[in-house]
Design an enzyme around this catalytic site. Sequence first.
Site, short mmCIF file in Angstrom:
data_model
loop_
_atom_site.label_atom_id
_atom_site.label_comp_id
_atom_site.label_asym_id
_atom_site.label_seq_id
_atom_site.Cartn_x
_atom_site.Cartn_y
_atom_site.Cartn_z
N ASP A 14 0.71 -1.36 0.04
CA ASP A 14 0.00 -0.08 0.11
C ASP A 14 0.84 1.34 0.00
OD1 ASP A 14 -2.18 -1.65 0.23
OD2 ASP A 14 -2.06 -1.69 2.47
N GLU A 186 -11.24 1.13 -3.89
CA GLU A 186 -10.50 1.65 -2.79
C GLU A 186 -9.20 2.17 -3.10
OE1 GLU A 186 -9.86 -2.13 -0.75
OE2 GLU A 186 -9.38 -3.04 -2.39
#
Length: 526
Positions: A14, A186
């Site tokens: 991420d 997302e």
Amino acid sequence: MKVENPVLPGFNPDPSFVKAGEDYYIATSTFEWFPGVCIYHSRDLVNWEIVSYVLTDETEFDIKGMDTACGIWAPNLTYDKGIFYLLYTIVYTNRSRYKDTHNFMVTATDVKGPWSKPVPLSKTGFDPSLFHDVDGRKWLVNMMLDYRLDKKRFGGVLVQEYDEKRKKLTGPVYNVFKGSEIGTTEGPNIFYHDGYYYLVMAEGGTDFKHCTTMCRAKAITGPYEPCPYNPILTSFGKEGVRLKRAGHSQIIQGKDGNWYMAHLCSRTLDDCSILGRETAIQNMRYTKDKWFVLADNDTGTPNDCFTIPVQVERWTKKSGFVDFSREGINLDYMTLRQPLKALGIRTEDGRLKIRGGNSLCSKYNVGYLARRQQHFSYDYTVKMVFEPENYCHMAGVACYYNYDNYFYGYLSKDDDGREYVLAVSCENRELKESDKVYVDFGGKDFYFKVQVREREAQFYYSLDGKNFAPFGDMLDMHILSDERISGNGFTGAMVGVTCQDLGGTGCEAQIYWVDYQPVEDLSYNL
């Protein structure tokens, strides 16, 4: 100059990518590991090092008892007018449709801290990011999670203004993009260029269908039009791609004027991400029709390398040897859910000392100090001393994915007072033990080693540090991967030293040094 991917190997998912002056930084997720949010620094996009963790005070950042793959998700690091802004989510639950996501922001003038006290933002969804608009306003951008069974679970991307003076969100909430047909929208973040607001998102879920998509608008609140080149990055459906699961990206313009995108990926063995989700960088190209695509193709296929316009000297690879008589605990090492002091882990009298804690199956008080596995093949060796009183006292080396999946080679003592070494394998809560090998350490220094060769791991012990004898069975490293665990798998394999006191009578392991040494991979082309 060609630079090989991934730039951050091992458990580094991420990525949030930012340029601050002449420096580059990448923030990565840490989930149940402590401290929270790892910050890497580079001056050249080639050489990266951990310079800090953001969340270090458990009174402000409490993840004790968190389930695996909960805790800190997808940080977002931005820089504006001399201030670093770090947004993150604490995920308290990840079951059924519920996640219980609490979003926060901290700030600092130095990425090494000190960081401010957390400012609560919202509890609607996760993956928050902050956009600094050209007019000076600031906007929170995050995905919407809808718990209602009759609604789309990933409900789109929300934008709301943030009032920096009042330290709170203000004004209406705009659902600016409901997501593409790919779904699972997302990881949203926005940047502005040449009259357009570009919204970059992760879609398809973080497994093998993962991808990055983009849309744009003339106003921050929309309407947004999808990019005709979507997905602008994906490994899905591509033959021979080395970087799998590519997605969750952030695009920046480098100090050289070129465009770059950091994204997560994984290198697999037999479709298993043993090293977890890693971070890579791609060159980007600004098209004539004002979109961003990979520099050498419009298909979104991730490249094994990216290029920079200058030749840069690569640093000598950092040694994995840590001598506790000369240095403290370095930033490569982390603990589970709690800080060192709370776990009784410290350097003292020239040694690392680990107070006996709970079992490796526990979510509380686990005396385990570990680092990321960053290579498919490596040797991890420790020199230590440990004097168990009974079978409830254990200490040794553990290869760990989570509390349900790990390997542990340890020293203990049986009911007759005889010392032995034993190897344990835990696969989705099912425990298997090897035969005991009786060894008379007698309170003297000894050595443990785990030898990992791609798909297999083997434990060894030694009395002199030169002659090592194996104990336990050959173990299957696939067990320590996202794909083999039951439930959520977002992290990666770790390796380190640990000590247990399951009887409450008190014990302590003392470690002189640890040594993580990569070994040239036998069949995997890195």
